[in-house]
Design an enzyme around this catalytic site. Structure first.
Site, PDB file in Angstrom:
ATOM      1  N   TYR A  37       0.815  -1.211   0.000  1.00 24.71           N
ATOM      2  CA  TYR A  37       0.000   0.000   0.000  1.00 24.71           C
ATOM      3  C   TYR A  37       0.854   1.268   0.000  1.00 24.71           C
ATOM      4  O   TYR A  37       0.608   2.202  -0.761  1.00 24.71           O
ATOM      5  CB  TYR A  37      -0.936  -0.021   1.211  1.00 24.71           C
ATOM      6  CG  TYR A  37      -1.608   1.291   1.475  1.00 24.71           C
ATOM      7  CD1 TYR A  37      -2.520   1.826   0.555  1.00 24.71           C
ATOM      8  CD2 TYR A  37      -1.328   2.013   2.629  1.00 24.71           C
ATOM      9  CE1 TYR A  37      -3.118   3.054   0.793  1.00 24.71           C
ATOM     10  CE2 TYR A  37      -1.931   3.231   2.870  1.00 24.71           C
ATOM     11  CZ  TYR A  37      -2.821   3.743   1.945  1.00 24.71           C
ATOM     12  OH  TYR A  37      -3.402   4.961   2.178  1.00 24.71           O
ATOM     13  N   SER A 119      -4.686  13.900   6.764  1.00 22.38           N
ATOM     14  CA  SER A 119      -5.441  13.320   5.650  1.00 22.38           C
ATOM     15  C   SER A 119      -6.925  13.197   5.966  1.00 22.38           C
ATOM     16  O   SER A 119      -7.320  12.911   7.093  1.00 22.38           O
ATOM     17  CB  SER A 119      -4.902  11.927   5.328  1.00 22.38           C
ATOM     18  OG  SER A 119      -5.758  11.265   4.417  1.00 22.38           O
ATOM     19  N   GLN A 140      -6.531  18.057   4.831  1.00 18.58           N
ATOM     20  CA  GLN A 140      -6.681  17.666   3.415  1.00 18.58           C
ATOM     21  C   GLN A 140      -8.067  17.094   3.190  1.00 18.58           C
ATOM     22  O   GLN A 140      -8.500  16.192   3.904  1.00 18.58           O
ATOM     23  CB  GLN A 140      -5.610  16.637   3.034  1.00 18.58           C
ATOM     24  CG  GLN A 140      -5.749  16.107   1.612  1.00 18.58           C
ATOM     25  CD  GLN A 140      -6.453  14.778   1.562  1.00 18.58           C
ATOM     26  OE1 GLN A 140      -6.207  13.918   2.410  1.00 18.58           O
ATOM     27  NE2 GLN A 140      -7.360  14.586   0.602  1.00 18.58           N
ATOM     28  N   THR A 168      -7.559  17.808  -2.490  1.00 20.33           N
ATOM     29  CA  THR A 168      -6.839  16.914  -3.403  1.00 20.33           C
ATOM     30  C   THR A 168      -7.714  16.607  -4.614  1.00 20.33           C
ATOM     31  O   THR A 168      -8.830  16.105  -4.488  1.00 20.33           O
ATOM     32  CB  THR A 168      -6.441  15.616  -2.677  1.00 20.33           C
ATOM     33  OG1 THR A 168      -5.585  15.969  -1.590  1.00 20.33           O
ATOM     34  CG2 THR A 168      -5.700  14.659  -3.605  1.00 20.33           C
ATOM     35  N   ARG A 177      -4.049   0.251  -8.879  1.00 22.26           N
ATOM     36  CA  ARG A 177      -2.864  -0.085  -8.090  1.00 22.26           C
ATOM     37  C   ARG A 177      -2.684  -1.598  -7.985  1.00 22.26           C
ATOM     38  O   ARG A 177      -3.269  -2.255  -7.118  1.00 22.26           O
ATOM     39  CB  ARG A 177      -2.983   0.515  -6.689  1.00 22.26           C
ATOM     40  CG  ARG A 177      -3.275   2.010  -6.741  1.00 22.26           C
ATOM     41  CD  ARG A 177      -2.789   2.748  -5.544  1.00 22.26           C
ATOM     42  NE  ARG A 177      -3.164   4.136  -5.608  1.00 22.26           N
ATOM     43  CZ  ARG A 177      -3.654   4.842  -4.593  1.00 22.26           C
ATOM     44  NH1 ARG A 177      -3.828   4.250  -3.421  1.00 22.26           N
ATOM     45  NH2 ARG A 177      -3.948   6.111  -4.737  1.00 22.26           N
ATOM     46  N   LYS A 284      -4.344  20.583  -4.476  1.00 18.95           N
ATOM     47  CA  LYS A 284      -3.275  19.572  -4.593  1.00 18.95           C
ATOM     48  C   LYS A 284      -3.526  18.705  -5.822  1.00 18.95           C
ATOM     49  O   LYS A 284      -4.640  18.200  -6.007  1.00 18.95           O
ATOM     50  CB  LYS A 284      -3.278  18.699  -3.329  1.00 18.95           C
ATOM     51  CG  LYS A 284      -2.253  17.567  -3.318  1.00 18.95           C
ATOM     52  CD  LYS A 284      -2.204  16.905  -1.948  1.00 18.95           C
ATOM     53  CE  LYS A 284      -1.096  15.894  -1.801  1.00 18.95           C
ATOM     54  NZ  LYS A 284      -1.448  14.553  -2.287  1.00 18.95           N
ATOM     55  N   HIS A 308       0.618  12.676  -6.651  1.00 23.10           N
ATOM     56  CA  HIS A 308       0.216  11.712  -5.627  1.00 23.10           C
ATOM     57  C   HIS A 308       1.281  10.616  -5.475  1.00 23.10           C
ATOM     58  O   HIS A 308       0.975   9.462  -5.197  1.00 23.10           O
ATOM     59  CB  HIS A 308      -1.134  11.083  -6.007  1.00 23.10           C
ATOM     60  CG  HIS A 308      -2.043  10.776  -4.847  1.00 23.10           C
ATOM     61  ND1 HIS A 308      -3.125  11.555  -4.519  1.00 23.10           N
ATOM     62  CD2 HIS A 308      -2.044   9.766  -3.939  1.00 23.10           C
ATOM     63  CE1 HIS A 308      -3.749  11.029  -3.470  1.00 23.10           C
ATOM     64  NE2 HIS A 308      -3.107   9.954  -3.103  1.00 23.10           N
ATOM     65  N   ARG A 311       0.862   7.459  -7.740  1.00 25.05           N
ATOM     66  CA  ARG A 311      -0.129   6.449  -7.339  1.00 25.05           C
ATOM     67  C   ARG A 311      -1.432   6.552  -8.111  1.00 25.05           C
ATOM     68  O   ARG A 311      -2.332   5.738  -7.926  1.00 25.05           O
ATOM     69  CB  ARG A 311      -0.441   6.605  -5.845  1.00 25.05           C
ATOM     70  CG  ARG A 311       0.754   6.402  -4.973  1.00 25.05           C
ATOM     71  CD  ARG A 311       0.538   6.939  -3.570  1.00 25.05           C
ATOM     72  NE  ARG A 311      -0.411   6.184  -2.770  1.00 25.05           N
ATOM     73  CZ  ARG A 311      -0.135   5.038  -2.160  1.00 25.05           C
ATOM     74  NH1 ARG A 311       1.059   4.512  -2.276  1.00 25.05           N
ATOM     75  NH2 ARG A 311      -1.045   4.432  -1.431  1.00 25.05           N
ATOM     76  N   SER A 340       6.108  14.541  -4.331  1.00 27.39           N
ATOM     77  CA  SER A 340       6.270  13.370  -5.195  1.00 27.39           C
ATOM     78  C   SER A 340       7.737  13.147  -5.562  1.00 27.39           C
ATOM     79  O   SER A 340       8.278  13.795  -6.460  1.00 27.39           O
ATOM     80  CB  SER A 340       5.409  13.464  -6.467  1.00 27.39           C
ATOM     81  OG  SER A 340       4.030  13.591  -6.101  1.00 27.39           O
TER      82      SER A 340
HETATM   83  C1  FNR Z   1      -0.729   9.285  -0.191  1.00 26.99           C
HETATM   84  N1  FNR Z   1      -1.112  10.525  -0.659  1.00 26.99           N
HETATM   85  C2  FNR Z   1      -2.301  11.083  -0.236  1.00 26.99           C
HETATM   86  N2  FNR Z   1      -2.663  12.322  -0.646  1.00 26.99           N
HETATM   87  C3  FNR Z   1      -3.800  12.885  -0.204  1.00 26.99           C
HETATM   88  O1  FNR Z   1      -4.105  14.015  -0.594  1.00 26.99           O
HETATM   89  N3  FNR Z   1      -4.602  12.218   0.677  1.00 26.99           N
HETATM   90  C4  FNR Z   1      -4.317  10.986   1.122  1.00 26.99           C
HETATM   91  O2  FNR Z   1      -5.052  10.422   1.929  1.00 26.99           O
HETATM   92  C5  FNR Z   1      -3.137  10.364   0.628  1.00 26.99           C
HETATM   93  N4  FNR Z   1      -2.827   9.088   0.996  1.00 26.99           N
HETATM   94  C6  FNR Z   1      -1.609   8.556   0.630  1.00 26.99           C
HETATM   95  C7  FNR Z   1      -1.258   7.301   1.090  1.00 26.99           C
HETATM   96  C8  FNR Z   1       0.004   6.798   0.804  1.00 26.99           C
HETATM   97  C9  FNR Z   1       0.397   5.459   1.351  1.00 26.99           C
HETATM   98  C10 FNR Z   1       0.915   7.546   0.026  1.00 26.99           C
HETATM   99  C11 FNR Z   1       2.315   7.044  -0.260  1.00 26.99           C
HETATM  100  C12 FNR Z   1       0.539   8.763  -0.474  1.00 26.99           C
HETATM  101  C13 FNR Z   1      -0.202  11.311  -1.513  1.00 26.99           C
HETATM  102  C14 FNR Z   1       0.764  12.130  -0.663  1.00 26.99           C
HETATM  103  O3  FNR Z   1       0.084  13.199  -0.067  1.00 26.99           O
HETATM  104  C15 FNR Z   1       1.903  12.717  -1.529  1.00 26.99           C
HETATM  105  O4  FNR Z   1       1.355  13.386  -2.629  1.00 26.99           O
HETATM  106  C16 FNR Z   1       2.862  11.624  -2.003  1.00 26.99           C
HETATM  107  O5  FNR Z   1       3.169  10.741  -0.951  1.00 26.99           O
HETATM  108  C17 FNR Z   1       4.141  12.222  -2.545  1.00 26.99           C
HETATM  109  O6  FNR Z   1       4.927  11.246  -3.143  1.00 26.99           O
HETATM  110  P1  FNR Z   1       6.184  10.545  -2.417  1.00 26.99           P
HETATM  111  O7  FNR Z   1       7.113  11.634  -2.010  1.00 26.99           O
HETATM  112  O8  FNR Z   1       5.642   9.768  -1.289  1.00 26.99           O
HETATM  113  O9  FNR Z   1       6.761   9.660  -3.474  1.00 26.99           O
END
Ligand code: FNR
Length: 415
Positions: A37, A119, A140, A168, A177, A284, A308, A311, A340
């Site tokens: 995850y 979150s 968020q 977001t 995924r 976002k 994100h 993802r 990211s």
């Molecule tokens: C996220 N991200 C995310 N963004 C958001 O707006 N609400 C959310 O609930 C989540 N949940 C979430 C879960 C997990 C497991 C990950 C890894 C990411 C995205 C997060 O805010 C952010 O944009 C990314 O994690 C940035 O990328 P890197 O630096 O983790 O690669």
């Protein structure tokens, strides 16, 4: 200074300092589901890799003999001065990684002196997280199909002291995924990451209506999450049943699936936000310069350039490559944030050199959490801040604005 002094005094860090080791150790410490995850991305995970490749294409050009004994990384965001231009990105369903995860993240963020973005899918209600986030927090939002629920979340965020709301936009439906699909796994279907809902009076009302009323049509087109669950049930019938063996009453699960995301969201909805909340609004998931311009027209207070963490749209452009275009479009009218692929202080420096006002850390703090709870989150964050400061010193920059950058190879074409 503090980090090195600790080392000299023989204090061992609680988590590995370099990202690859941190990631390796975290993987060993996490369950298969939690690892899939957190680490996983959309599709072939090409965008997860592209985010990193973009950092490799942009390099700092150090300047010498500039007498930079003092550096200043502080930044003002929405009326609050931050010591460093770093926040923790919103990460949902972290209760999969450790118990009380969001409280530990808030605590760690506070210890390191950075704000946390709480979150919409956190495992604790924002009111419970807020007291731990001593350096501030933002909320968020995933825009629900229920406007009443959106208003309730916004009112709660205001009352609990959020400094801003981050909407977001890149997750109106959940990305494809494969790692999660192969494990037959959606965290929220197991009752994880839905504490903002289960603590909400409007959600309670909607759930009662689901339980008591006749079967009602969804107020908007069926969210794809439902289809995704059905997909999973087709491929992994046993696991699907397992997924639903959650502490939540079925009516709450059904209500959640109906309300959690609004795939039809449009600029008109964003325009109404201004009248719905006093909080500064950050969008976002903005990548295209034209979308950044529209965001300004809609009266938002900031944009966060994000995919994100790769993802959502596999094959999507890397954020660092798109940052200059967005910065050009926005000028200095509102702050531009980026996330990211940020893994180190040197990465933060590069994003700032390309015009970001601040940067959000994502997966690295989740790995710190998995290994050492709040202390791990604090250390990962402090290490990034310390490396940022040293990078400025060694690059001859008093502040991020002085950094010089060279870009190599083919960047993603700016739109
Ligand atoms: C996220 N991200 C995310 N963004 C958001 O707006 N609400 C959310 O609930 C989540 N949940 C979430 C879960 C997990 C497991 C990950 C890894 C990411 C995205 C997060 O805010 C952010 O944009 C990314 O994690 C940035 O990328 P890197 O630096 O983790 O690669």
């Amino acid at each position: 200074d503090e980090v090195y002094r600790g080392g000299i005094a023989g204090r061992r860090p609680v988590v590995p300092t370099a990202f690859p080791a941190l990631e390796r150790r975290a993987r060993r410490a996490m369950t298969r589901r939690a690892w899939a995850y957190v680490a996983g991305g959309a599709g072939s995970e090409e965008t997860v890799r592209a985010n990193r490749a973009a950092f490799d294409r942009h390099r700092i050009v150090p300047r010498v003999l500039r007498g930079v004994g003092e550096r200043d990384t502080s930044v003002e965001l929405f009326g609050r001065r931050l010591d460093a231009p770093v926040l923790l990105a919103p990460i949902g369903a972290l209760d999969l990684v450790s118990r009380q995860a969001d409280l530990a993240v808030a605590h760690g963020a506070g210890e390191a002196g950075v704000p946390m973005i709480v979150s919409n899918q956190a495992g604790h209600a924002m009111e419970d997280i807020a007291p731990y986030a001593t350096a501030g927090w933002w909320f968020q939002l995933y825009w629900s199909t229920s406007d009443d629920l959106v208003d309730s979340f916004l009112a709660r965020a205001e009352a609990a002291g959020a400094g801003a709301v981050v909407v977001t936009l890149d997750t109106t439906v959940l990305g494809w995924r494969p790692r999660d699909l192969d494990l037959g796994h959606l965290p929220f279907a197991r009752g994880l990451g839905i504490a903002q809902y289960t603590s909400d009076p409007v959600f309670a009302r909607l759930t009662r209506e689901t339980a008591e009323g006749p079967a009602r049509p969804a107020p908007r087109p069926t969210p794809t999450a439902v289809r995704t669950l059905l997909e999973i049930s087709r491929h992994h019938p046993g696991r699907f049943v397992d997924n639903l063996r959650s502490p939540l009453p079925r009516a709450a699960v059904e209500t959640f699936l109906r309300v959690y995301s609004r795939p039809t969201l449009s600029w008109d909805d964003i325009a109404t936000l201004r009248s719905r909340t006093r909080l500064p609004v950050v969008l976002k998931g903005v990548l295209h310069p034209d979308d950044a311009r529209r965001a300004l027209d809609a009266g938002v207070d900031g944009v966060l350039v994000s995919n994100h963490g790769g993802r959502q749209v596999d094959g999507s452009v890397a954020t660092l490559d798109l940052l200059p275009g967005v910065v050009d479009a926005v000028g200095d009218r509102v702050p531009v944030l980026l996330d990211s692929g940020v893994r180190s202080g040197a990465d933060v420096a590069r994003a700032l050199a390309l015009g970001a006002t601040a940067v959000c850390l994502g997966r690295p703090f989740a790995y710190g959490l998995a290994l050492a709870g709040a202390a791990g989150v604090a250390q990962v964050t402090r290490d990034v801040l310390a490396e940022l400061d040293l990078t400025l010193a060694l690059a001859g920059a008093r502040s991020p604005g002085d950094l010089e950058l060279a870009s190599f190879g083919a960047a993603e074409p700016a739109a």
